[in-house]
Motif scaffolding. Structure first.
Motif, PDB file in Angstrom:
ATOM      1  N   TYR A 123       5.271 -47.512  65.972  1.00  0.00           N
ATOM      2  CA  TYR A 123       4.834 -48.157  67.207  1.00  0.00           C
ATOM      3  C   TYR A 123       6.061 -48.539  68.033  1.00  0.00           C
ATOM      4  N   GLN A 128       4.580 -49.197  60.285  1.00  0.00           N
ATOM      5  CA  GLN A 128       3.523 -49.580  59.350  1.00  0.00           C
ATOM      6  C   GLN A 128       3.430 -48.528  58.255  1.00  0.00           C
ATOM      7  N   ARG A 143       4.253 -53.928  57.192  1.00  0.00           N
ATOM      8  CA  ARG A 143       4.736 -53.817  58.568  1.00  0.00           C
ATOM      9  C   ARG A 143       6.128 -54.447  58.661  1.00  0.00           C
ATOM     10  N   TYR A 163       8.528 -50.221  65.406  1.00  0.00           N
ATOM     11  CA  TYR A 163       7.724 -51.089  64.562  1.00  0.00           C
ATOM     12  C   TYR A 163       6.936 -50.179  63.633  1.00  0.00           C
ATOM     13  N   PHE A 166       2.097 -53.903  67.415  1.00  0.00           N
ATOM     14  CA  PHE A 166       1.607 -52.730  66.692  1.00  0.00           C
ATOM     15  C   PHE A 166       0.363 -52.152  67.374  1.00  0.00           C
ATOM     16  N   GLN A 181       1.181 -47.414  54.934  1.00  0.00           N
ATOM     17  CA  GLN A 181      -0.127 -47.612  54.310  1.00  0.00           C
ATOM     18  C   GLN A 181      -0.251 -46.695  53.105  1.00  0.00           C
TER      19      GLN A 181
END
Length: 218
Positions: A162, A148, A70, A146, A167, A150
């Motif tokens: 986000y 993330q 993140r 924001y 988040f 994965q």
């Protein structure tokens, strides 16, 4: 209290593989357009040779099947004229390898190609950053995102965008099927395109990156 690796980067015992708030500069810069300044990783992406900033996160690689990251992604300038790219990702090659040269990697890109800008998911396998991508639906604008990342499995990669630092307010979630041969991701690289020239401008500040290894959830 955390413990020290390489004598200068502090990692808390809470389970982060790597984290950086850019309060100090432990990155290696190539050129003068990308680097740590004012408490952020600041990039002005110009197509005039290899400009990059990179770090060997811990001296070892992330899992080839499962990790999560993140960070704050502050898009400060994005013009729609001309062609340009920005790249930020994890890679098996450091920033000395130009963006168009072969690498394994997973990351995020803003593409300017004469029209509306777009977000791209980068997933090269022995390719340049832009040679294997998945297009996201959201259009980049001057805003703080924001992000993330994965890695869910050896063949699955997701980016969530986000609008808030918690988040919790999702703008978009996009999954890409990737090559299982994308392995040995050890370096974080912030990089511009080392080919051609263009008047298109991208400027992005990155901050507060945290990476967990061996899990795909925070």
């Amino acid at each position: 209290m955390g413990f020290l690796i390489n004598s200068f980067i502090e990692f808390p015992v809470a389970g982060f593989f790597f984290e950086d708030d850019f309060s100090s500069d432990n990155w290696t810069d190539i050129g003068s357009n990308i680097g740590v300044a004012g408490g952020v990783l600041a990039g002005v992406y110009i197509r005039n040779g290899n400009n990059a900033s990179w770090i060997d996160m811990t001296g070892s690689s992330l899992s080839d099947t499962e990790w999560v990251a993140r960070f704050q992604y502050n898009v400060k300038t994005v013009t729609a004229s001309g062609t340009n790219f920005s790249f930020f990702g994890v890679s098996d090659a450091n920033g000395n390898t130009g963006a168009v040269n072969g690498r394994d990697g997973l990351g995020i890109e803003i593409l300017l190609d004469g029209g509306a800008p777009s977000f791209k998911m980068n997933h090269p396998n022995a390719q340049g950053w832009n040679d294997n991508t998945t297009t996201m639906s959201s259009t980049p604008s001057v805003a703080i995102y924001y992000v993330q990342w994965q890695r869910i499995s050896s063949t699955s990669y997701t980016i969530n965008l986000y609008s808030d630092s918690g988040f919790s307010t999702l703008i978009e979630s996009k999954n890409a099927t990737i090559d299982s041969g994308i392995v040995s991701l050890r370096y974080l690289v912030d990089q511009s395109l080392n080919a051609g020239s263009s008047g298109a401008t991208i400027a992005i500040d990155i901050d507060d990156i945290q990476i967990k290894d061996g899990t795909s959830t925070f």
